[in-house]
Design a protein around this motif. Structure first.
Motif, mmCIF file in Angstrom:
data_model
loop_
_atom_site.group_PDB
_atom_site.id
_atom_site.type_symbol
_atom_site.label_atom_id
_atom_site.label_comp_id
_atom_site.label_asym_id
_atom_site.label_seq_id
_atom_site.Cartn_x
_atom_site.Cartn_y
_atom_site.Cartn_z
ATOM 1 N N GLU A 17 0.908 -1.140 -0.025
ATOM 2 C CA GLU A 17 -0.067 0.159 0.098
ATOM 3 C C GLU A 17 0.768 1.279 0.052
ATOM 4 O O GLU A 17 0.266 2.100 -0.429
ATOM 5 C CB GLU A 17 -0.991 0.031 1.402
ATOM 6 N N GLN A 18 2.206 0.987 0.362
ATOM 7 C CA GLN A 18 2.933 2.171 0.644
ATOM 8 C C GLN A 18 3.533 2.613 -0.668
ATOM 9 O O GLN A 18 4.573 3.405 -0.755
ATOM 10 C CB GLN A 18 3.863 2.037 1.900
ATOM 11 N N THR A 19 3.584 1.749 -1.697
ATOM 12 C CA THR A 19 4.313 1.899 -3.274
ATOM 13 C C THR A 19 3.868 3.208 -3.717
ATOM 14 O O THR A 19 3.121 3.767 -3.563
ATOM 15 C CB THR A 19 4.173 0.743 -4.011
ATOM 16 N N SER A 20 4.584 3.413 -4.830
ATOM 17 C CA SER A 20 4.513 4.769 -5.330
ATOM 18 C C SER A 20 3.179 4.857 -6.396
ATOM 19 O O SER A 20 2.636 3.751 -6.580
ATOM 20 C CB SER A 20 5.753 5.243 -6.298
ATOM 21 N N SER A 21 2.762 5.786 -6.706
ATOM 22 C CA SER A 21 1.407 5.965 -7.411
ATOM 23 C C SER A 21 1.920 5.511 -9.006
ATOM 24 O O SER A 21 1.090 4.909 -9.494
ATOM 25 C CB SER A 21 1.105 7.302 -7.723
ATOM 26 N N ASN A 31 3.700 2.949 -9.559
ATOM 27 C CA ASN A 31 3.899 1.505 -9.397
ATOM 28 C C ASN A 31 2.212 0.796 -9.320
ATOM 29 O O ASN A 31 1.993 -0.058 -10.113
ATOM 30 C CB ASN A 31 4.546 0.877 -8.137
ATOM 31 N N ILE A 32 1.434 1.658 -8.756
ATOM 32 C CA ILE A 32 0.016 1.197 -8.703
ATOM 33 C C ILE A 32 -0.484 1.296 -10.141
ATOM 34 O O ILE A 32 -1.342 0.420 -10.350
ATOM 35 C CB ILE A 32 -0.868 2.214 -7.534
ATOM 36 N N ALA A 33 -0.312 2.298 -10.752
ATOM 37 C CA ALA A 33 -0.566 2.352 -12.017
ATOM 38 C C ALA A 33 -0.018 1.293 -12.880
ATOM 39 O O ALA A 33 -0.704 0.769 -13.914
ATOM 40 C CB ALA A 33 -0.030 3.619 -12.872
ATOM 41 N N SER A 34 1.135 0.860 -12.657
ATOM 42 C CA SER A 34 1.506 -0.416 -13.531
ATOM 43 C C SER A 34 0.896 -1.658 -12.951
ATOM 44 O O SER A 34 0.548 -2.414 -14.169
ATOM 45 C CB SER A 34 3.211 -0.635 -13.086
ATOM 46 N N ILE A 35 0.535 -1.769 -11.670
ATOM 47 C CA ILE A 35 -0.259 -2.992 -11.475
ATOM 48 C C ILE A 35 -1.599 -2.779 -12.184
ATOM 49 O O ILE A 35 -2.119 -3.846 -12.632
ATOM 50 C CB ILE A 35 -0.539 -3.036 -10.033
ATOM 51 N N ASP A 36 -2.445 -1.547 -12.204
ATOM 52 C CA ASP A 36 -3.613 -1.592 -12.655
ATOM 53 C C ASP A 36 -3.753 -1.793 -14.092
ATOM 54 O O ASP A 36 -4.497 -2.559 -14.889
ATOM 55 C CB ASP A 36 -4.301 -0.182 -12.553
ATOM 56 N N SER A 37 -2.440 -1.432 -14.853
ATOM 57 C CA SER A 37 -2.269 -1.542 -16.451
ATOM 58 C C SER A 37 -2.270 -2.870 -16.684
ATOM 59 O O SER A 37 -2.846 -3.465 -17.839
ATOM 60 C CB SER A 37 -1.248 -0.757 -16.787
ATOM 61 N N LEU A 38 -1.324 -3.609 -15.927
ATOM 62 C CA LEU A 38 -1.298 -5.017 -16.245
ATOM 63 C C LEU A 38 -2.552 -6.010 -16.105
ATOM 64 O O LEU A 38 -3.000 -6.636 -16.857
ATOM 65 C CB LEU A 38 -0.098 -5.759 -15.384
ATOM 66 N N GLU A 39 -3.293 -5.644 -15.007
ATOM 67 C CA GLU A 39 -4.483 -6.144 -14.567
ATOM 68 C C GLU A 39 -5.716 -5.768 -15.759
ATOM 69 O O GLU A 39 -6.218 -6.999 -16.243
ATOM 70 C CB GLU A 39 -5.119 -5.667 -13.057
ATOM 71 N N ASN A 40 -5.643 -4.697 -16.132
ATOM 72 C CA ASN A 40 -6.756 -4.279 -17.294
ATOM 73 C C ASN A 40 -6.399 -4.869 -18.530
ATOM 74 O O ASN A 40 -7.183 -5.394 -19.285
ATOM 75 C CB ASN A 40 -6.750 -3.077 -17.336
#
Length: 456
Positions: free
Chosen positions: A133-137, A139-148
């Motif tokens: 939860e503490q990672t950068s925005s 990195n969160i965007a990268s996670i969301d991109s792969l999921e999508n």
């Protein structure tokens, strides 16, 4: 006591990694449907591998990482990957009811179709964002991109939504269970200024110029955390060679061996020390290295989708339990590192090759987690198993030590574990005794992971 090192093996610089790319199949969840086994053969390990790589990216790029918290995260990531798809494989069995306190997990709807890759996809995204939860925005965007991107591969909206919802349910249940293990949000308390380290002969002293800028013990209570497997919590703490400054004692000889090694390090041994150093401030840490070897194994063996998920689950939980047990032992003995003993008893001008980490010595965490990973991988893929570890290829050269990061070739998983252990002595931060006990304890831990009822 002489240390027996393996002779250097011929290293290959590159490995042709086979990526098996195929369509993502959809499977029915009816265990009585005999035709279900047929489409499973077409599923590649592409999606599990993509999520493994994303996980290691987050481990590496999130500040405040530690081998302890990283190992815990990989345990839950691997378990979630496996549990999100286990009902898609007739011969596989859920670990709910087998693990320490994990009594029940959500079940898929009977007679409904699921895209198991999408279930895995949703579960990994959920778990990774909650563990980090503490990672950068970014990195969160990268996670969301792969999921999508993976979600869009399913054209049937109903199946896609059902599959993603199920994967999230699994991840949510496992994450809630994880909160009670003692390591929840452990990244917020890496170093404890209130912990009293005992003083006296043979006790660890925080290094003035160590691996960490903080001269405090890392996670001194990590050994109290809940293990994934009950049997691992019940393992006895191993015996340690007692302290002695006498030159004819085993303790002195262990330290003297480290002292001598520093003066005759070969280029090969320096490369080994660097390769397995895995400073968590610069890499994905030692447990991340083992998780990456799991990926290399999956690609080398051309393992299918389901075997890949079980591989990550076994390796993840093995290294997580290895760190818990190792840290329990470290903060029972509070054993000193070689440098302090050598400085006061052998040579004041001696210096180690690799900087000291911020925690006691006995036993070696590197050795324990490497052995744990090696034993579970050997159980799944056999021995010998030839592979090339390219984990740090492309990393900038270490100009201070004049060492390049070149791929290393191995003939078995134990060969890699043995080299991992030896690397810590080459670095000057562990004795042979630390390493041998670490290998032994890691083996015991992995055997308990293997003993779970994976087939049903």
């Amino acid at each position: 006591m002489k240390n027996k090192f393996l002779s250097p093996f011929i290293r290959q610089v590159t490995l042709a990694i086979c990526m098996v790319v195929s369509g993502i199949a959809v499977y029915a969840n009816d265990r009585n449907e005999t035709s279900r086994e047929k489409p499973e053969k077409g599923m590649s390990a592409d999606v599990p591998v993509k999520w493994s790589r994303m996980t290691l990216k987050i481990l590496k790029e999130t500040p405040g990482g530690s081998p302890t918290y990283g190992s815990r995260s990989l345990g839950y990531m691997g378990l979630t990957m496996y549990e999100s798809v286990v009902h898609g494989k007739a011969t596989y069995k859920s670990l709910s009811g087998q693990l320490n306190g994990l009594k029940q997990l959500p079940q898929p709807e009977p007679k409904q179709k699921y895209n198991w890759a999408l279930a895995l996809n949703a579960g990994q995204a959920y778990m990774l964002k909650h563990l980090y939860e503490q990672t950068s925005s970014n990195n969160i965007a990268s996670i969301d991109s792969l999921e999508n991107a993976i979600y869009k591969t399913e054209s049937n909206k109903e199946i896609a939504e059902r599959s993603a919802s199920y994967g999230q349910e699994i991840a949510r249940a496992i994450f809630e269970w994880s909160k009670t293990d003692g390591g929840y949000q452990g990244y917020k308390r890496n170093f404890d200024s209130t912990y009293n380290v005992p003083t006296g002969n043979g006790y660890w002293q925080a290094p003035a110029k160590g691996q960490s800028p903080v001269a405090l013990p890392l996670h001194p209570y990590w050994g109290k955390n809940r293990t994934f497997v009950v049997a691992n919590a019940e393992l006895e703490i191993p015996a340690k060679i007692p302290y002695s400054f006498r030159k004819d004692s085993d303790y002195y000889q262990q330290m003297y061996e480290v002292y001598q090694m520093r003066g005759k390090l070969t280029q090969e041994q320096k490369e080994i020390a660097n390769w397995w150093g895995d400073d968590p401030s610069q890499t994905f840490s030692p447990p991340g290295h083992s998780y990456n070897i799991a990926t290399i194994t999956i690609l080398t063996a051309k393992a299918d989708f389901f075997k890949a998920t079980q591989t990550y689950a076994r390796v993840g939980m093995a290294v997580a339990d290895a760190f818990i047990n190792c840290w329990k032992c470290k903060y029972v003995y509070h054993a000193q590192r070689p440098w302090s003993f050598i400085f006061y008893n052998i040579a004041t001008l001696w210096n180690l090759y690799w900087p000291e980490p911020p925690f006691p010595a006995f036993y070696s965490g590197h050795a324990a987690q490497a052995a744990a990973a090696a034993i579970v991988l050997t159980d799944m893929y056999g021995s010998p198993f030839e592979f090339t570890d390219n984990s740090h290829v492309g990393r900038e050269m270490d100009n201070e030590r004049v060492v390049e990061y070149k791929a290393r070739h191995f003939y078995s998983f134990w060969h890699a574990a043995r080299e991992t252990a030896d690397s810590r002595m080459y670095g000057g931060i562990h004795t042979c005794h630390d390493n041998e006990v670490g290998l032994s304890e890691g083996t015991k831990i992995a055997k308990n992971i293997n003993a779970l009822a994976w087939q049903g």
